[in-house]
Design a protein around this motif. Sequence first.
Motif, PDB file in Angstrom:
ATOM      1  N   ALA A  95      -1.532   1.429  -3.810  1.00  0.00           N
ATOM      2  CA  ALA A  95      -1.388   0.845  -2.467  1.00  0.00           C
ATOM      3  C   ALA A  95      -0.121  -0.009  -2.382  1.00  0.00           C
ATOM      4  N   TRP A  96       0.146  -0.808  -3.412  1.00  0.00           N
ATOM      5  CA  TRP A  96       1.345  -1.644  -3.444  1.00  0.00           C
ATOM      6  C   TRP A  96       2.602  -0.769  -3.407  1.00  0.00           C
ATOM      7  N   ALA A  97       2.619   0.260  -4.252  1.00  0.00           N
ATOM      8  CA  ALA A  97       3.791   1.132  -4.330  1.00  0.00           C
ATOM      9  C   ALA A  97       4.006   1.886  -3.016  1.00  0.00           C
ATOM     10  N   ARG A  98       2.939   2.379  -2.398  1.00  0.00           N
ATOM     11  CA  ARG A  98       3.081   3.080  -1.119  1.00  0.00           C
ATOM     12  C   ARG A  98       3.650   2.152  -0.055  1.00  0.00           C
ATOM     13  N   TRP A  99       3.176   0.897  -0.049  1.00  0.00           N
ATOM     14  CA  TRP A  99       3.703  -0.070   0.916  1.00  0.00           C
ATOM     15  C   TRP A  99       5.197  -0.291   0.671  1.00  0.00           C
ATOM     16  N   SER A 144       6.448   2.092   3.744  1.00  0.00           N
ATOM     17  CA  SER A 144       6.107   1.266   4.899  1.00  0.00           C
ATOM     18  C   SER A 144       7.302   1.092   5.833  1.00  0.00           C
ATOM     19  N   ALA A 145       6.991   0.850   7.093  1.00  0.00           N
ATOM     20  CA  ALA A 145       8.052   0.578   8.076  1.00  0.00           C
ATOM     21  C   ALA A 145       8.679  -0.789   7.827  1.00  0.00           C
ATOM     22  N   SER A 146       7.928  -1.696   7.213  1.00  0.00           N
ATOM     23  CA  SER A 146       8.468  -3.035   6.907  1.00  0.00           C
ATOM     24  C   SER A 146       8.126  -3.411   5.459  1.00  0.00           C
ATOM     25  N   ALA A 165       5.733  11.008  -4.405  1.00  0.00           N
ATOM     26  CA  ALA A 165       5.030  11.518  -3.220  1.00  0.00           C
ATOM     27  C   ALA A 165       5.664  11.038  -1.912  1.00  0.00           C
ATOM     28  N   THR A 166       6.574  10.068  -1.999  1.00  0.00           N
ATOM     29  CA  THR A 166       7.215   9.537  -0.801  1.00  0.00           C
ATOM     30  C   THR A 166       8.177  10.574  -0.221  1.00  0.00           C
ATOM     31  N   ALA A 167       8.088  10.766   1.068  1.00  0.00           N
ATOM     32  CA  ALA A 167       8.910  11.778   1.747  1.00  0.00           C
ATOM     33  C   ALA A 167      10.387  11.418   1.682  1.00  0.00           C
ATOM     34  N   ARG A 168      11.164  12.409   1.360  1.00  0.00           N
ATOM     35  CA  ARG A 168      12.614  12.309   1.440  1.00  0.00           C
ATOM     36  C   ARG A 168      12.980  13.164   2.652  1.00  0.00           C
TER      37      ARG A 168
END
Length: 195
Positions: free
Chosen positions: A18-22, A26-28, A80-83
């Motif tokens: 959760a921390w890494a995804r944020w 995250s937008a901010s 997993a973060t979108a590029r």
Amino acid sequence: MRWLAPVVPVLAATAAYAWARWCFASASPPSQTVAVVGGAVLIVLAAGLYFALAAGSGAFFGALLMALGLFLTVQTAEEATARSRTVTCAVRDVQSRELESSGDGSISKTVYRFTLDCPGGYPSEITEGRQLAKKGAELRISYDPAHRVSPSVEGDSSPWGSAAGAVFLLSVATALAARRGTDDQEAFERRGTRA
């Protein structure tokens, strides 16, 4: 409280993801310093809690395996973060460097650094563990316009390997903690039957 030790890897992995995804999506998001320090503190606290609750000989190895599993959990979130942007870049230069571990039977790995000429100037280079192209060739590079995650060759960023490694390490840590609780219970029961 020893019953809580097997739950720590699951809770810690959930918090780390959760921390890494944020931080990555995250937008901010927080600043990079806050993201790194916060993640490190989370991993150290989780490993310390596991060590204190599990106790015994398996506690050290379980805490170590859990910490490694948490690092892989963060890597899974990064992969997993979108590029969202893809660009075709010319390879200006390719440099290879062999990294060797020290000692008998050392293992070596070749790392390739590709200097790129991309429209807009970003990314200017990528580093890979394999030869992707020669000087003068073109590479399709995917990147995050916010520069929160590292660029990668189009289609190369898959979280499944890191996720499988994280699940394995966290499962072993959970099993060590659960086994330790069983050993303590058996020792207690043996002492009770002798009395």
